[in-house]
Design an enzyme around this catalytic site. Sequence first.
Site, mmCIF file in Angstrom:
data_model
loop_
_atom_site.group_PDB
_atom_site.id
_atom_site.type_symbol
_atom_site.label_atom_id
_atom_site.label_comp_id
_atom_site.label_asym_id
_atom_site.label_seq_id
_atom_site.Cartn_x
_atom_site.Cartn_y
_atom_site.Cartn_z
ATOM 1 C CB CYS A 117 68.774 65.433 -35.504
ATOM 2 S SG CYS A 117 68.656 64.969 -37.177
ATOM 3 C CB CYS A 120 72.356 65.283 -36.676
ATOM 4 S SG CYS A 120 71.090 66.722 -37.344
#
Length: 226
Positions: A117, A120
């Site tokens: 991600c 993230c």
Amino acid sequence: MVDVVRLSDNFLCFSASRLTSVSLSLNSVRWSNTRIVPFSEVLPVGFNFIPPISFTTRKQLTSFKIHAKVAETEPPKWWERNAGPNMKDIHSTQEFLSALSEAGDKLVIVEFYGTWCASCRALFPKLCKTADEYPDIMFLKVNFDENKTLCKSLNVKVLPRFHFYRGADGLLESFSCSLAKFQKIKDAIELHNTARCSIGSPKGVGDLNLEGSTAPKENQDAASLP
């Protein structure tokens, strides 16, 4: 000092203390007809015969040291870095429950993330800095791919996602957040990290499954999961 005499591919090692009584030269080789008498037959008692030794070249040794050094200094992956003792990786539902229980009345912030991600990864350094600024708050990191059952039970469908827990109050708030909206996390900390005492046992995953989540629904602005 040790003297070494070489004959063909064999080495002889003599003790320096005995060299005074032994004369080393090619005359030490006795000829018998057409064959050479082995040194083991002509050496005095107490002398040792040493076979050839294979040595590693300097180039090979240098190469080995370089590769070993590179392996030792390889930095950890971005999600493996922790800000300090108040940031912990979670690898199972049991670890999650234990961490909530051990936190007692402390505020616990749980980040659900994916190693793949991008949002993230972008947010993570600032999260580590925040954890360093609030040593009294416990930060838990939950890898989505390693804890799919746990994430499913908590209805985690967007990454990164944050849950705020505190003692007997259980889940206080949950939302998705990107780096651009990181202030949302700071605001939640100011709201929930107040001086107070909860009455009762800390609530965890099992309680959430029975009682359901009461956190308000918000706009999802991070990576959606399939």
